[in-house]
Design an enzyme around this catalytic site. Sequence first.
Site, mmCIF file in Angstrom:
data_model
loop_
_atom_site.group_PDB
_atom_site.id
_atom_site.type_symbol
_atom_site.label_atom_id
_atom_site.label_comp_id
_atom_site.label_asym_id
_atom_site.label_seq_id
_atom_site.Cartn_x
_atom_site.Cartn_y
_atom_site.Cartn_z
ATOM 1 N N SER A 126 -64.943 99.062 -28.622
ATOM 2 C CA SER A 126 -64.923 100.612 -28.670
ATOM 3 C C SER A 126 -65.705 100.921 -29.846
ATOM 4 O O SER A 126 -65.901 99.995 -30.666
ATOM 5 C CB SER A 126 -63.407 100.716 -28.835
ATOM 6 O OG SER A 126 -63.146 102.173 -29.372
ATOM 7 N N TYR A 139 -54.761 100.598 -32.673
ATOM 8 C CA TYR A 139 -55.827 100.287 -31.775
ATOM 9 C C TYR A 139 -56.898 99.933 -32.625
ATOM 10 O O TYR A 139 -57.667 98.938 -32.237
ATOM 11 C CB TYR A 139 -55.718 101.638 -31.090
ATOM 12 C CG TYR A 139 -57.154 101.545 -30.082
ATOM 13 C CD1 TYR A 139 -56.917 100.550 -28.983
ATOM 14 C CD2 TYR A 139 -58.222 101.997 -30.226
ATOM 15 C CE1 TYR A 139 -57.783 100.540 -28.047
ATOM 16 C CE2 TYR A 139 -59.424 102.047 -29.288
ATOM 17 C CZ TYR A 139 -59.025 101.571 -28.233
ATOM 18 O OH TYR A 139 -60.073 101.320 -27.295
HETATM 19 N N1 LIG Z 1 -61.471 105.390 -22.014
HETATM 20 C C1 LIG Z 1 -62.135 105.483 -23.215
HETATM 21 O O1 LIG Z 1 -62.228 106.539 -23.843
HETATM 22 C C2 LIG Z 1 -62.314 104.119 -23.975
HETATM 23 C C3 LIG Z 1 -63.244 104.072 -25.143
HETATM 24 C C4 LIG Z 1 -63.829 102.763 -25.668
HETATM 25 C C5 LIG Z 1 -63.244 101.767 -25.178
HETATM 26 N N2 LIG Z 1 -62.208 101.616 -24.287
HETATM 27 C C6 LIG Z 1 -61.829 100.328 -23.824
HETATM 28 O O2 LIG Z 1 -62.516 100.141 -22.433
HETATM 29 C C7 LIG Z 1 -61.483 99.063 -21.871
HETATM 30 C C8 LIG Z 1 -60.842 99.589 -20.356
HETATM 31 O O3 LIG Z 1 -60.090 100.668 -20.786
HETATM 32 P P1 LIG Z 1 -60.480 102.154 -19.571
HETATM 33 O O4 LIG Z 1 -60.815 103.259 -20.378
HETATM 34 O O5 LIG Z 1 -61.128 101.684 -18.483
HETATM 35 O O6 LIG Z 1 -58.734 102.442 -19.526
HETATM 36 P P2 LIG Z 1 -58.010 102.120 -18.268
HETATM 37 O O7 LIG Z 1 -58.244 103.081 -16.916
HETATM 38 O O8 LIG Z 1 -56.394 102.418 -18.744
HETATM 39 O O9 LIG Z 1 -58.102 100.570 -17.738
HETATM 40 C C9 LIG Z 1 -57.255 99.552 -18.271
HETATM 41 C C10 LIG Z 1 -57.329 98.508 -17.692
HETATM 42 O O10 LIG Z 1 -56.867 97.180 -18.428
HETATM 43 C C11 LIG Z 1 -55.630 96.722 -17.603
HETATM 44 N N3 LIG Z 1 -54.717 96.154 -18.454
HETATM 45 C C12 LIG Z 1 -54.025 96.862 -19.497
HETATM 46 N N4 LIG Z 1 -53.229 95.952 -20.216
HETATM 47 C C13 LIG Z 1 -53.460 94.824 -19.270
HETATM 48 C C14 LIG Z 1 -52.685 93.556 -19.595
HETATM 49 N N5 LIG Z 1 -51.766 93.434 -20.529
HETATM 50 N N6 LIG Z 1 -52.705 92.451 -18.756
HETATM 51 C C15 LIG Z 1 -53.882 92.854 -17.712
HETATM 52 N N7 LIG Z 1 -54.673 93.884 -17.749
HETATM 53 C C16 LIG Z 1 -54.170 94.913 -18.418
HETATM 54 C C17 LIG Z 1 -55.109 97.881 -16.905
HETATM 55 O O11 LIG Z 1 -54.572 97.252 -15.515
HETATM 56 P P3 LIG Z 1 -53.250 97.304 -15.300
HETATM 57 O O12 LIG Z 1 -52.315 98.709 -15.936
HETATM 58 O O13 LIG Z 1 -52.911 97.044 -13.930
HETATM 59 O O14 LIG Z 1 -52.571 95.993 -15.732
HETATM 60 C C18 LIG Z 1 -56.569 98.406 -16.433
HETATM 61 O O15 LIG Z 1 -57.038 97.949 -15.117
HETATM 62 C C19 LIG Z 1 -60.430 98.998 -22.618
HETATM 63 O O16 LIG Z 1 -60.264 97.691 -23.537
HETATM 64 C C20 LIG Z 1 -60.303 100.076 -23.926
HETATM 65 O O17 LIG Z 1 -59.722 99.822 -25.127
HETATM 66 C C21 LIG Z 1 -62.086 102.580 -23.553
#
Ligand SMILES: NC(=O)c1ccc[n+]([C@@H]2O[C@H](COP(=O)([O-])OP(=O)(O)OC[C@H]3O[C@@H](n4cnc5c(N)ncnc54)[C@H](OP(=O)(O)O)[C@@H]3O)[C@@H](O)[C@H]2O)c1
Length: 257
Positions: A134, A147
């Site tokens: 991130s 975070y």
């Molecule tokens: N959205 C943003 O603004 C943003 C910005 C920068 C970085 N990120 C990073 O991008 C990555 C993906 O996030 P996203 O934005 O796509 O969010 P998201 O839509 O909430 O997706 C998160 C994914 O991680 C899985 N997950 C969470 N905890 C888990 C666990 N303990 N074991 C296995 N799977 C787990 C969830 O699946 P289940 O709930 O089915 O387990 C889901 O598939 C994350 O690392 C986040 O920190 C996001």
Amino acid sequence: MTSTPRPLAVVTGASSGIGRATTELLCKSGYAVHVVARRADRLAELEDQLGVTGHAMDVADSAAVDALASALDAPAVLVNCAGGARGGDPVVDADPSAWEWMWQTNVLGTLLFDRAFVPKMKQAGRGTVVTVTSVAAFEPLPNSSGYSTSKHAQSALTQTLRSEMLGSPIRIIEVCPGIVRTEFFHQRYPDSPERADAMYDGLAPLEPMDVARAIDFAISQPPHVTLDRIVIRPTDQAGHGRTHRRTGNAHPEGPPQ
Ligand SMILES: NC(=O)c1ccc[n+]([C@@H]2O[C@H](COP(=O)([O-])OP(=O)(O)OC[C@H]3O[C@@H](n4cnc5c(N)ncnc54)[C@H](OP(=O)(O)O)[C@@H]3O)[C@@H](O)[C@H]2O)c1
């Protein structure tokens, strides 16, 4: 006629958002994709829609990760995308259980997958690891210490691994997104969907496919090319917490992504 087996990819966090979009592109590129997340129903949908193989598990479950690695051949690609945030309090009010969840998922989960799969990649003589950290991995913001510290640690782990892989053909890539429209903020603020939705007020966030395209581009470079850290933000975001909002300006310094 015998067909060449498809290269293997493992994607964590594939049930939603960036991981799901990345899975779509990897399938299009011809990979046999194994997808990991906790929600089995979402993985079953992906199996139906994309022909992937689902593994419902927690990335922080060491025994489950090791069992998965033992069952699979060396993947050509590992994408560590599972992760998230919990809460948004100042340091002095921090909830240790929220910290624990973020460190378990974002840091330990990545470590367990790297530890289980990278030696297999080394043995196979090729492999690419993409870890989605991130902009919070290098720009801390108030009210987001759990975070941001976990993303800093995940980034340090990734950079250390890259250093340790020097001399091997294994590529280690870090992708650092700004605000992306996913379930992230709804998972972060489960009791306040308005607060989650307000993160996107008046700006054009990245879409999951924008980040997935960057990941796909990095993976598809020739083996001697490593895009080692990719920072990708919405044009409406100049720095972490610095956003341009056309209406409302509800969260000019909102919590980090
Ligand atoms: N959205 C943003 O603004 C943003 C910005 C920068 C970085 N990120 C990073 O991008 C990555 C993906 O996030 P996203 O934005 O796509 O969010 P998201 O839509 O909430 O997706 C998160 C994914 O991680 C899985 N997950 C969470 N905890 C888990 C666990 N303990 N074991 C296995 N799977 C787990 C969830 O699946 P289940 O709930 O089915 O387990 C889901 O598939 C994350 O690392 C986040 O920190 C996001």
